[in-house]
Write an enzyme that holds these catalytic residues in place. Sequence first.
Site, short mmCIF file in Angstrom:
data_model
loop_
_atom_site.label_atom_id
_atom_site.label_comp_id
_atom_site.label_asym_id
_atom_site.label_seq_id
_atom_site.Cartn_x
_atom_site.Cartn_y
_atom_site.Cartn_z
N ASP A 122 9.67 1.31 5.04
CA ASP A 122 10.76 0.70 5.80
C ASP A 122 11.69 1.75 6.40
OD1 ASP A 122 9.56 -1.43 4.60
OD2 ASP A 122 11.19 -1.87 3.21
N GLY B 100 13.12 -10.02 4.62
CA GLY B 100 12.01 -9.08 4.52
C GLY B 100 11.81 -8.29 5.81
N SER C 236 13.82 -5.67 6.53
CA SER C 236 14.40 -4.35 6.24
C SER C 236 15.80 -4.12 6.81
CB SER C 236 13.46 -3.22 6.74
OG SER C 236 12.28 -3.29 6.02
N SER C 237 16.66 -5.09 6.60
CA SER C 237 18.05 -4.88 7.00
C SER C 237 18.65 -3.72 6.19
CB SER C 237 18.88 -6.16 6.81
OG SER C 237 18.82 -6.59 5.47
N THR D 283 0.82 -1.21 0.00
CA THR D 283 0.00 0.00 0.00
C THR D 283 0.86 1.26 0.00
OG1 THR D 283 -0.11 -0.34 2.38
CG2 THR D 283 -2.06 -0.94 1.12
N ASP D 284 2.10 1.16 0.48
CA ASP D 284 2.89 2.40 0.65
C ASP D 284 3.15 3.12 -0.68
OD1 ASP D 284 4.89 0.56 -0.16
OD2 ASP D 284 6.34 1.16 1.39
N GLU E 198 17.62 4.12 -2.47
CA GLU E 198 17.19 2.80 -2.96
C GLU E 198 16.64 2.92 -4.38
OE1 GLU E 198 16.42 -0.47 -1.59
OE2 GLU E 198 16.82 -0.19 0.55
#
Length: 381
Positions: free
Chosen positions: A173, A125, A127-128, A36-37, A161
């Site tokens: 994230d 998953g 978010s490292s 959704t983001d 990113e």
Amino acid sequence: MSRREFVSDLFTQQFNQQPVLITHAPGRVNLIGDHTDYNDGFVLPAAINFGTDVAANTRADKTIRIYAHDSKQPLTEFSLDSITYNESCMWVNYVAGTLKILMESYPEVNGADIVVTGNVPQGAGLSSSASFEIAILKTFAELYKLDLDGVQAALKGKKAENTFVGCNCGIMDQLISAMGKEKHAMLLDCRSLTFEDAPIPEDLSIFIVNSNVHRGLVDSEYNQRRSQCEQVAELFDVDALRDLSMEKLEKHKRVLEPTLYKRARHVISENTRTESALKALQDNDIKSLSQLMKASHNSLRDDFEVSTKEVDGLVDIIDGVIGDEGGVRMTGGGFGGCVVALTPSKMIAELTEKVEKIYPVMFGLNPSIYVCTAAQGAFRT
Ligand code: GLA
């Protein structure tokens, strides 16, 4: 030894001096609101007590010397004056890209000696990479006394990113890693970037299980989902799927390509569920939360088609134990990775036993279990 001491010792070994600064940025788990983001919608993540730790010193020149302990590679060096994509060493790009974007606003920053280490499982998953970016931004904000706030830092991490690393992710994230609040989840409006903290009830724990499914083709599938959403928004002449109502979607169902219809139905329904989940958390209404998380999982599985049989299996095993006393669903981008459960703490032993016993028999894979608490974001004061 604490993680602070650990990264500080590594720094001293590497550079023969004490670091002037130690920072930390958490990974995250999303309780509800996936995919959704980037549709300008709502998400409800929590920062977790796994993260990236950085020790650093300023330098008088423009050189970055960085030792990434977990990469098992020697000290790496580059200059802020000539940042280019590194084909052979992927992790460096998170640092280089983030600093390149940072320097668009703060060209005056100098280099640094840096040691980084973390305990967010990579490729799970959780978010490292976002926690890495936010830890680097926090480090430079502190080292060079920049007036960078958490929301701006999140936007810079996301831009790095999107434009440098090459992943078309949304804002969730980075923003939760920067601005999460201890013991709380956060309802984030991904359009206005305003957020509301939601307390996690005292007697619930965040139970995360990594399916350990190898996540292949994640980026291409992710980018494809994103472009399908954008196609529907364009067809309906709205800025983002956030602006499309379920009534309007249903009205035009017959003229829409079935896959596009399903993708949009997921996003629109997930936005509604995510807002309802905030209320359920605030009211300590676990039964409703349980139903919302279940509906979210089914929608990601059937309409958005980003789950896998192993992840579905884990959800079933956990659901069989917690029923409506907690909630469980896949979390994050999908195609493997983790499931998240909000579970009564008293059920953790039973859950752990069942997952460790049943999952390997069903799928021939060993699960990794993380019992987490909601942690404070790097920029949250
Ligand atoms: C990944 C992306 C996020 C978000 C989730 C799905 O984690 O990085 O921006 O889109 O997938 O909700």
